[in-house]
Design an enzyme around this catalytic site. Structure first.
Site, PDB file in Angstrom:
ATOM      1  CB  SER A  35      -0.879  -0.024   1.267  1.00  0.00           C
ATOM      2  OG  SER A  35      -2.034   0.748   1.084  1.00  0.00           O
ATOM      3  N   PRO A  36       0.470   2.296  -0.718  1.00  0.00           N
ATOM      4  CG  PRO A  36      -0.847   3.892  -1.817  1.00  0.00           C
ATOM      5  CD  PRO A  36      -0.755   2.424  -1.534  1.00  0.00           C
ATOM      6  CB  CYS A  38       3.696   9.719   3.086  1.00  0.00           C
ATOM      7  SG  CYS A  38       2.815  10.518   1.766  1.00  0.00           S
ATOM      8  CD  GLN A 113      -1.815   7.083  -3.187  1.00  0.00           C
ATOM      9  OE1 GLN A 113      -1.123   7.595  -2.314  1.00  0.00           O
ATOM     10  NE2 GLN A 113      -2.922   6.419  -2.899  1.00  0.00           N
ATOM     11  CE1 TYR A 197      -4.118  14.496   1.984  1.00  0.00           C
ATOM     12  CE2 TYR A 197      -4.485  12.151   1.632  1.00  0.00           C
ATOM     13  CZ  TYR A 197      -3.877  13.179   2.334  1.00  0.00           C
ATOM     14  OH  TYR A 197      -3.052  12.896   3.385  1.00  0.00           O
ATOM     15  NE  ARG A 245      -5.571   3.607  -1.040  1.00  0.00           N
ATOM     16  CZ  ARG A 245      -4.751   3.073  -0.150  1.00  0.00           C
ATOM     17  NH1 ARG A 245      -4.248   3.809   0.823  1.00  0.00           N
ATOM     18  NH2 ARG A 245      -4.397   1.801  -0.216  1.00  0.00           N
ATOM     19  CG  LEU A 315      -6.347  -2.739  11.156  1.00  0.00           C
ATOM     20  CD1 LEU A 315      -7.407  -2.586  12.225  1.00  0.00           C
ATOM     21  CD2 LEU A 315      -5.023  -3.148  11.784  1.00  0.00           C
ATOM     22  N   GLY A 336      -0.349  -2.345   4.278  1.00  0.00           N
ATOM     23  CA  GLY A 336       0.444  -1.192   4.678  1.00  0.00           C
ATOM     24  C   GLY A 336       1.383  -1.486   5.826  1.00  0.00           C
ATOM     25  NE  ARG A 337      -1.627   0.623   9.905  1.00  0.00           N
ATOM     26  CZ  ARG A 337      -2.749   0.745  10.602  1.00  0.00           C
ATOM     27  NH1 ARG A 337      -2.731   1.408  11.742  1.00  0.00           N
ATOM     28  NH2 ARG A 337      -3.873   0.213  10.175  1.00  0.00           N
TER      29      ARG A 337
HETATM   30  C1  LIG Z   1       3.198   5.942   7.463  1.00  0.00           C
HETATM   31  C2  LIG Z   1       1.970   5.864   6.621  1.00  0.00           C
HETATM   32  C3  LIG Z   1       1.891   6.618   5.461  1.00  0.00           C
HETATM   33  C4  LIG Z   1       0.771   6.523   4.632  1.00  0.00           C
HETATM   34  N1  LIG Z   1       0.766   7.204   3.443  1.00  0.00           N
HETATM   35  C5  LIG Z   1      -0.229   6.975   2.552  1.00  0.00           C
HETATM   36  C6  LIG Z   1      -0.141   7.465   1.226  1.00  0.00           C
HETATM   37  O1  LIG Z   1       0.861   8.040   0.795  1.00  0.00           O
HETATM   38  N2  LIG Z   1      -1.192   7.233   0.402  1.00  0.00           N
HETATM   39  C7  LIG Z   1      -2.299   6.515   0.803  1.00  0.00           C
HETATM   40  O2  LIG Z   1      -3.225   6.330   0.019  1.00  0.00           O
HETATM   41  N3  LIG Z   1      -2.385   6.004   2.047  1.00  0.00           N
HETATM   42  C8  LIG Z   1      -1.362   6.181   2.896  1.00  0.00           C
HETATM   43  N4  LIG Z   1      -1.383   5.560   4.119  1.00  0.00           N
HETATM   44  C9  LIG Z   1      -2.473   4.580   4.387  1.00  0.00           C
HETATM   45  C10 LIG Z   1      -2.017   3.175   3.973  1.00  0.00           C
HETATM   46  O3  LIG Z   1      -1.746   3.076   2.584  1.00  0.00           O
HETATM   47  C11 LIG Z   1      -3.078   2.121   4.312  1.00  0.00           C
HETATM   48  O4  LIG Z   1      -4.217   2.336   3.529  1.00  0.00           O
HETATM   49  C12 LIG Z   1      -3.477   2.162   5.793  1.00  0.00           C
HETATM   50  O5  LIG Z   1      -2.327   2.203   6.621  1.00  0.00           O
HETATM   51  C13 LIG Z   1      -4.354   0.962   6.181  1.00  0.00           C
HETATM   52  O6  LIG Z   1      -3.734  -0.257   5.836  1.00  0.00           O
HETATM   53  P1  LIG Z   1      -2.876  -1.112   6.923  1.00  0.00           P
HETATM   54  O7  LIG Z   1      -3.801  -1.398   8.072  1.00  0.00           O
HETATM   55  O8  LIG Z   1      -2.480  -2.359   6.159  1.00  0.00           O
HETATM   56  O9  LIG Z   1      -1.711  -0.272   7.334  1.00  0.00           O
HETATM   57  C14 LIG Z   1      -0.306   5.667   4.987  1.00  0.00           C
HETATM   58  C15 LIG Z   1      -0.239   4.939   6.169  1.00  0.00           C
HETATM   59  C16 LIG Z   1       0.889   5.003   6.970  1.00  0.00           C
HETATM   60  C17 LIG Z   1       0.953   4.155   8.206  1.00  0.00           C
END
Ligand SMILES: Cc1cc2nc3c(=O)[nH]c(=O)nc-3n(C[C@H](O)[C@H](O)[C@H](O)COP(=O)(O)O)c2cc1C
Length: 366
Positions: A35-36, A38, A113, A197, A245, A315, A336-337
């Site tokens: 997942s994207p 930042c 992204q 956004y 997204r 999650l 993501g995380r």
């Molecule tokens: C450090 C960090 C940076 C993130 N940056 C972006 C981003 O650049 N673009 C985006 O769409 N979501 C961003 N997210 C959201 C994640 O892509 C993801 O959708 C969200 O963390 C939920 O998924 P997870 O539970 O697997 O982490 C970010 C999340 C984290 C933790």
């Protein structure tokens, strides 16, 4: 450490998650993608740095089918912070070319992204203890955000209401950024139309109070977002996939509903979007937070029943959840995380014979 942070990929084997998927002319080897996220680590010109090469390189070696590089601003004022990546100058292009090439060489598909932050821009990076809670001062590089209406995100600056000229400029930026992304060698493009956004701001009646052709009912509120998607499509090759997204709903009283978003997703698909990627909420800090595992994936069946290819994030931390998500809920997941904590999460979740899945450089470790 949160409970989620202590969880690791278990040893369950997911099968459908590891089957390929074709998006336009792109064959993606599996349905588990980074997942994207930042990194707020761009250089002073908004270009990728060694951090990005190391970070995305490790994840490209980690078994995900695609690596989505973080939200990259299409213009200086469309970044969230001064640490965001950008893709609006030739100078930034070279760094992205190196990054896309590294991801491909190491073993995944480079995807990008792009984002336009609108009113949720010009704030601090998360670790400076301000994040989205306070605007970045002009003396620290802050700028005047623009948005559909002069309605701020929490305590950030009140955005200037976008004029027709602002709209034309943003559409030009989107088309140019998509062209740069192609020239940099990215194989798939996602646009960030969720989490409060610009595109999301136009869609939501809570952020868009306009009375002209870009506001009013859902039809009016989606008019500029559809133009945004058409601008991206016109800068991005026909044979490459475009993902969007989107929130599945606003999770706020008076906000976008799932029924609204089904209409939006169908119209976006007709305008050239190949897959929606669900990520709900965050229009404002008052939005309800989803805390259940697979929360966005749970909306998947409704979108897929409308004929929309659907991915989701949120999650997914354990391998057995891949079986719950794919193929029952969604066509693909973005993790993501869990992959921030462990770049090899997908390889561990797959739990295959190491010599078939892990990089050959690591085989002597097994
Ligand atoms: C450090 C960090 C940076 C993130 N940056 C972006 C981003 O650049 N673009 C985006 O769409 N979501 C961003 N997210 C959201 C994640 O892509 C993801 O959708 C969200 O963390 C939920 O998924 P997870 O539970 O697997 O982490 C970010 C999340 C984290 C933790």
């Amino acid at each position: 450490m949160t409970e989620a942070a202590t969880q690791t990929a278990s040893t369950a084997t997911a099968t459908a998650a590891w089957t390929g998927i074709r998006l336009r002319e792109l064959s993606v080897p599996n349905r588990v993608w980074l997942s994207p996220m930042c990194q707020y680590s761009a250089d002073e010109y908004g270009a990728p740095t060694d951090w990005h090469l190391a970070h995305y390189g490790a994840r490209a070696a980690g078994g995900v089918g695609m690596v989505f590089v973080e939200c990259t601003g299409v213009a200086p004022d469309m970044r969230t912070t001064t640490g965001d990546l950008g893709l609006y100058t030739e100078n930034q292009l070279e760094g992205h070319r190196r990054l896309a090439n590294a991801i491909r060489t190491i073993g995944s598909i480079p995807a990008l992204q792009l984002g336009a932050a609108g009113r949720k821009s010009s704030h601090g990076v998360p670790w400076d203890n301000t994040g989205t809670r306070s605007p970045l001062a002009p003396e620290n590089g802050g700028w005047q955000p623009i948005g559909p209406s002069p309605v701020p995100f929490a305590d950030l600056a009140v955005p200037a209401e976008m004029t027709a000229a602002d709209g034309a400029r943003v559409l030009g930026d989107l088309e140019q950024a998509a062209r740069y992304a192609h020239r940099a060698g990215y194989e798939a493009l996602e646009f960030h139309g969720a989490n409060g956004y610009l595109l999301h701001e136009f869609l939501s009646p809570l952020a868009n109070h306009r009375t002209d052709e870009w506001g009013g009912d859902l039809e009016g509120r989606m008019r500029f977002p559809l133009e945004m998607v058409r601008a991206l499509r016109s800068g991005w090759p026909e044979d490459k996939p475009l993902l969007l997204r989107l929130p599945a709903e606003d999770l706020m009283d008076g906000g976008l509903t799932v029924e609204d978003m089904l209409q939006v997703a169908s119209r976006m698909t007709a305008a050239g979007v190949d897959m929606v990627d669900l990520s709900s909420g965050a229009l404002s800090p008052a939005a309800r937070r989803l805390t259940e595992p697979l929360h966005n994936a749970a909306y998947g069946p409704r979108f897929r029943a409308a004929g929309i290819r659907t991915a989701a994030s949120g999650l997914l931390t354990e391998a057995h959840q891949l079986d719950e998500a794919i193929p029952g809920l969604v066509d693909a997941v973005l993790v993501g995380r869990a992959i921030l904590r462990d770049p090899y999460w997908a390889l561990r979740a797959r739990n295959a014979e190491p010599r078939e899945s892990w990089p050959k450089q690591y085989h002597r470790a097994f």
